[in-house]
Design a protein around this motif. Sequence first.
Motif, mmCIF file in Angstrom:
data_model
loop_
_atom_site.group_PDB
_atom_site.id
_atom_site.type_symbol
_atom_site.label_atom_id
_atom_site.label_comp_id
_atom_site.label_asym_id
_atom_site.label_seq_id
_atom_site.Cartn_x
_atom_site.Cartn_y
_atom_site.Cartn_z
ATOM 1 N N VAL A 1 7.830 11.877 -1.438
ATOM 2 C CA VAL A 1 6.670 11.872 -2.334
ATOM 3 C C VAL A 1 5.772 10.665 -2.099
ATOM 4 O O VAL A 1 4.573 10.708 -2.354
ATOM 5 N N ALA A 2 6.328 9.579 -1.581
ATOM 6 C CA ALA A 2 5.492 8.402 -1.367
ATOM 7 C C ALA A 2 6.038 7.568 -0.227
ATOM 8 O O ALA A 2 7.255 7.454 -0.055
ATOM 9 N N VAL B 1 0.871 -1.184 0.000
ATOM 10 C CA VAL B 1 0.000 0.000 0.000
ATOM 11 C C VAL B 1 0.901 1.225 0.000
ATOM 12 O O VAL B 1 1.846 1.298 0.788
ATOM 13 N N THR B 2 0.619 2.157 -0.897
ATOM 14 C CA THR B 2 1.479 3.334 -1.039
ATOM 15 C C THR B 2 0.649 4.610 -0.899
ATOM 16 O O THR B 2 -0.381 4.755 -1.553
ATOM 17 N N VAL B 3 1.103 5.490 -0.038
ATOM 18 C CA VAL B 3 0.455 6.804 0.073
ATOM 19 C C VAL B 3 1.278 7.788 -0.739
ATOM 20 O O VAL B 3 2.476 7.935 -0.511
ATOM 21 N N ASP C 1 3.368 13.355 5.551
ATOM 22 C CA ASP C 1 3.939 13.154 6.875
ATOM 23 C C ASP C 1 4.051 11.642 7.127
ATOM 24 O O ASP C 1 3.046 10.952 7.178
ATOM 25 N N PRO C 2 5.283 11.132 7.271
ATOM 26 C CA PRO C 2 5.455 9.675 7.407
ATOM 27 C C PRO C 2 4.683 9.089 8.594
ATOM 28 O O PRO C 2 4.309 7.916 8.565
ATOM 29 N N SER C 3 4.414 9.904 9.601
ATOM 30 C CA SER C 3 3.703 9.361 10.766
ATOM 31 C C SER C 3 2.262 8.991 10.402
ATOM 32 O O SER C 3 1.619 8.204 11.075
ATOM 33 N N LEU C 4 1.754 9.558 9.286
ATOM 34 C CA LEU C 4 0.422 9.194 8.801
ATOM 35 C C LEU C 4 0.381 7.739 8.364
ATOM 36 O O LEU C 4 -0.656 7.095 8.344
#
Length: 440
Positions: free
Chosen positions: A405-406, A378-380, A386-389
Amino acid sequence: LAVEVHKFGGTSVSSVDGLRTAVRVAEDGGVVLVVSAFAGVTDELERLVVEAASGGAVDPGVPLSLCEERAEELGVAEDGEVREVLGEVGDLLRSVVVILRQLGRPDPRLRDLVLSVGERVAARVVAAFLRSEGVEARAFDSWDIGLVTSDQPGNADIVRWEGTRGLVEGLVEDGVVPVVTGFIGRSVGGYVTTLGRGGSDYTAAVLAGVLGSDAFIWTDVDGIMTADPGVVEAEVVPRLSYEEAVIAGASGAEVLHPKAVEAAMNMGVVIRVGNSFTGRVGTVVCEGSPPGPKVVAHRLDVVLLTVRGAKMVDEPGVIGRITSALGDAGVNVLAISSAVSEPFVNVLVSEDDAEAAAGALDGLEGYDWGLREDVGVVTVVGRGVDPSLVRVEGALVGCSALEGVAYTVVVPEEDVEGVVRGLARVVTRSLRSSVGGGRG
Ligand code: ADP
Ligand code: ASP
Ligand code: MG
């Protein structure tokens, strides 16, 4: 003269409703249309190749009848050009599958020849349908308007377009609406090629670049959405940068092919993605976008390789050795992660590359490796995420796929849907709070 490029995907060309936007833009004129094969046809053609090559069926009845049904539904089964192309591709498919069966392997050039049939039929049927709506439409194979591809079967690039602009503009000036095949091409060497599955978007982007137009990509959803709307509830993302859209596409959001986005970026083309059933554009892809998370993409067709070596902790260059062994074997590494304190490296590759990867790792001395197939990734996607997301309970591996970026997490396959749903909520909230804000 400005000629606009409008591309219609497989679902969109398969019904009168889906073609409503095509009729509207064609009636207004000044356009060239790019079309995909009817929904499901390319998959059936692909299946036919695999089956014939492994000694099975040599009857192309399924893909052919899918095409005939669509022609009937659109009321053009009796059109002369449609009958002609159906007869021609029927003969072609019957001969090629006999040859494939005899060869006993899915020869890549023959595969391209078989797959090319889908778009060739669709262009004729759509042109005939537009004529039945009173538009002077004419079907063209991409090579008829001067597009030339590289020789690489299955994943060719469009490399030349001599005379294309003049030809298309001339037709449009004469009041003709050209309907051009997406996805397929003819190469420098004269072979029929395909551009990669989903590649009609790419044809449209290049043609838009050649004509100096925006590329309108009409599909069966409202635009690029916060997640796959077929899997979870999602919302339209109004604007993505080229960089974000490339990563979203490569990470599993198949709505827009990454090659199309790259071509658009290089040729300065703005992409507008909309729903052909409603005629509304939902997403614009261009240079830059407001910061923040935008799309949660996912893929299930991946495997996770874990490589261990006793000395891994202080051995310099170990990651380089692993990735170059994989690279030499033609394996595309999707993500890689390791921690300084732990004696293993995780590598994510596509299912299609699993065998080649296994061979490459076997060839590395002093390492053990294991493989997990029951995983998804899964990629945001979004600049300034924000990596903590992206901290996910139960994640097997987490890493920054492309700095800033991802962010990517690998999770057990059964958790993918839940993770996508959770992250999509976070993205939606963030998008809503940034509407109107952000930099341009
Ligand atoms: P077309 O045939 O028009 O090219 P595709 O099937 O290639 O259409 O792409 C559209 C599909 O992409 C949608 O129906 C949807 O299921 C899927 N999809 C996956 N991820 C996304 C996303 N983030 N946004 C929109 N669609 C997505
Ligand atoms: N018909 C091709 C495919 O299914 C190309 C496309 O749809 O863009 O991959
Ligand atoms: Mg597509």
